[in-house]
Design a protein around this motif. Sequence first.
Motif, PDB file in Angstrom:
ATOM      1  N   ALA A  64       0.735  -1.216   0.078  1.00 45.72           N
ATOM      2  CA  ALA A  64       0.113   0.094   0.088  1.00 45.72           C
ATOM      3  C   ALA A  64       0.817   1.086   0.019  1.00 45.72           C
ATOM      4  O   ALA A  64       0.586   2.233  -0.596  1.00 45.72           O
ATOM      5  CB  ALA A  64      -0.853   0.091   1.152  1.00 45.72           C
TER       6      ALA A  64
ATOM      7  N   THR B  97      -4.753   6.877   7.106  1.00 43.32           N
ATOM      8  CA  THR B  97      -5.723   5.505   6.613  1.00 43.32           C
ATOM      9  C   THR B  97      -4.904   4.837   5.208  1.00 43.32           C
ATOM     10  O   THR B  97      -5.307   3.902   4.898  1.00 43.32           O
ATOM     11  CB  THR B  97      -7.098   5.742   6.358  1.00 43.32           C
ATOM     12  OG1 THR B  97      -7.076   6.764   5.190  1.00 43.32           O
ATOM     13  CG2 THR B  97      -7.824   6.235   7.648  1.00 43.32           C
TER      14      THR B  97
ATOM     15  N   LEU C 148      -6.781   3.367   2.264  1.00 41.91           N
ATOM     16  CA  LEU C 148      -7.440   2.037   2.536  1.00 41.91           C
ATOM     17  C   LEU C 148      -8.784   2.281   3.385  1.00 41.91           C
ATOM     18  O   LEU C 148      -9.269   2.983   4.232  1.00 41.91           O
ATOM     19  CB  LEU C 148      -6.518   1.185   3.518  1.00 41.91           C
ATOM     20  CG  LEU C 148      -5.167   0.885   2.671  1.00 41.91           C
ATOM     21  CD1 LEU C 148      -4.255   0.248   3.477  1.00 41.91           C
ATOM     22  CD2 LEU C 148      -5.286   0.223   1.447  1.00 41.91           C
ATOM     23  N   ASP C 149      -9.752   1.118   3.252  1.00 46.55           N
ATOM     24  CA  ASP C 149     -10.974   1.071   3.709  1.00 46.55           C
ATOM     25  C   ASP C 149     -10.844   0.705   5.272  1.00 46.55           C
ATOM     26  O   ASP C 149     -10.121  -0.137   5.871  1.00 46.55           O
ATOM     27  CB  ASP C 149     -11.897   0.196   2.989  1.00 46.55           C
ATOM     28  CG  ASP C 149     -12.233   0.583   1.630  1.00 46.55           C
ATOM     29  OD1 ASP C 149     -12.279   1.863   1.453  1.00 46.55           O
ATOM     30  OD2 ASP C 149     -12.492  -0.184   0.908  1.00 46.55           O
TER      31      ASP C 149
ATOM     32  N   THR D 213      -9.445  -2.817   6.968  1.00 44.97           N
ATOM     33  CA  THR D 213      -8.362  -3.524   6.258  1.00 44.97           C
ATOM     34  C   THR D 213      -7.288  -4.069   7.036  1.00 44.97           C
ATOM     35  O   THR D 213      -6.822  -3.184   7.913  1.00 44.97           O
ATOM     36  CB  THR D 213      -7.937  -2.840   5.064  1.00 44.97           C
ATOM     37  OG1 THR D 213      -9.251  -2.180   4.420  1.00 44.97           O
ATOM     38  CG2 THR D 213      -6.967  -3.405   4.238  1.00 44.97           C
TER      39      THR D 213
ATOM     40  N   VAL E  80      -3.406  -5.095   7.763  1.00 40.06           N
ATOM     41  CA  VAL E  80      -2.282  -4.812   7.047  1.00 40.06           C
ATOM     42  C   VAL E  80      -0.982  -5.473   7.796  1.00 40.06           C
ATOM     43  O   VAL E  80      -1.192  -5.714   9.238  1.00 40.06           O
ATOM     44  CB  VAL E  80      -2.129  -3.313   7.003  1.00 40.06           C
ATOM     45  CG1 VAL E  80      -3.036  -2.735   6.133  1.00 40.06           C
ATOM     46  CG2 VAL E  80      -1.941  -2.621   8.409  1.00 40.06           C
TER      47      VAL E  80
ATOM     48  N   THR F 162      -4.864  -3.017  11.918  1.00 41.13           N
ATOM     49  CA  THR F 162      -6.159  -2.840  11.078  1.00 41.13           C
ATOM     50  C   THR F 162      -6.347  -1.334  11.001  1.00 41.13           C
ATOM     51  O   THR F 162      -5.937  -0.252  11.937  1.00 41.13           O
ATOM     52  CB  THR F 162      -7.252  -3.293  12.017  1.00 41.13           C
ATOM     53  OG1 THR F 162      -7.058  -4.628  12.475  1.00 41.13           O
ATOM     54  CG2 THR F 162      -8.419  -3.341  11.240  1.00 41.13           C
TER      55      THR F 162
ATOM     56  N   VAL G 191      -1.009  -4.927   2.414  1.00 43.51           N
ATOM     57  CA  VAL G 191      -2.424  -5.377   2.442  1.00 43.51           C
ATOM     58  C   VAL G 191      -2.602  -6.991   2.518  1.00 43.51           C
ATOM     59  O   VAL G 191      -2.331  -7.710   1.773  1.00 43.51           O
ATOM     60  CB  VAL G 191      -3.356  -4.716   1.649  1.00 43.51           C
ATOM     61  CG1 VAL G 191      -4.912  -5.192   1.800  1.00 43.51           C
ATOM     62  CG2 VAL G 191      -3.389  -3.289   1.535  1.00 43.51           C
ATOM     63  N   ASP G 192      -2.999  -7.150   3.841  1.00 42.33           N
ATOM     64  CA  ASP G 192      -3.314  -8.948   4.087  1.00 42.33           C
ATOM     65  C   ASP G 192      -4.304  -9.498   3.132  1.00 42.33           C
ATOM     66  O   ASP G 192      -5.203  -8.963   2.947  1.00 42.33           O
ATOM     67  CB  ASP G 192      -3.340  -9.254   5.495  1.00 42.33           C
ATOM     68  CG  ASP G 192      -2.120  -8.842   6.223  1.00 42.33           C
ATOM     69  OD1 ASP G 192      -0.975  -8.652   5.733  1.00 42.33           O
ATOM     70  OD2 ASP G 192      -2.438  -8.654   7.662  1.00 42.33           O
TER      71      ASP G 192
END
Length: 301
Positions: free
Chosen positions: A223, A247, A250-251, A254, A256, A275, A300-301
């Motif tokens: 990311a 952030t 990212l939403d 999410t 990470v 998160t 991002v996982d």
Amino acid sequence: MAAVFVLLTASACAVEPDEDGGGDDAAEDTAGESTGEEGTSEGTDTEVGTDTDTETSTETGETLATISGVVTDMEGAPLPSPVLQFCGPIDESGLPQSCLPIDVEADGGWIIEAQTLGLWSLKFIHVPADGRDFTGQAFQIELGEGDALSYAEPPVVVPEVAGLVDLSGASGEVDVELEGGLRLNFDPENTLTPLFTPAEAVGALVVDPSHWQLGLPPAGDVAVAWSFTPFGTKVKEGAFGLSIDDTLGLDPGTAVSVYEIEKDNGAYHLVATGTVGDTAVELTQAGEGLHELSWIYVVVD
């Protein structure tokens, strides 16, 4: 362009690990050190811990693989005085058998004709020069027989920070705010730079994806990535405090993972998981945490 033939003898000595399991930072690559005059560097050092049986030969041995490329600044221009080291083979414990200096031409071009296969890393270093503060690159490659790897288009880019955070007057732990919402907490006296001194300043930048060198990365989409100067600054005890007040686009919710790059061998180490929340990434330290400022990748996982 002159080729550099790399031949390792059987008696080449391994880099000894430090207490953190990595290369000995107090015996780091003085190839990246300033001599006291801005923009000058030794440029001839191998990793301390190797001996004189480690050879850079142009006479004998069969070339099994080649690696070539160009190293530039972020604008695509040649760098004032880049240093390149070819480190390996890297054993199962993560230790490179040796780090060998590689010539870089004035236009940034370089070539390696390797006579030993396996897992290696490329390490690009640059001291401050002409009022500019550079970070570095360190990444792993797997060499097989007949490989002809090219890093010319695009070239390897050594990032450059826009400014430094002055730590010279700091006493005890400090919070350091950097680009992209990155925040570090540490005591400057508990750090060790490649110049074997506590950090008197630190800088970082969010690196454009076109300048990433992921090498052999962990699974997942990256990311964001930060790179630091002085490149390879370590914490002597414990870990750097790490938080991300952003952030990262990212939403919320999410998951990470945060990885550091070890400069000595180009390996990834998991330093935190987290998160994404409404305004920041909530992180929890993983393992030994962040112990080296070279590169940080958020995956991002």
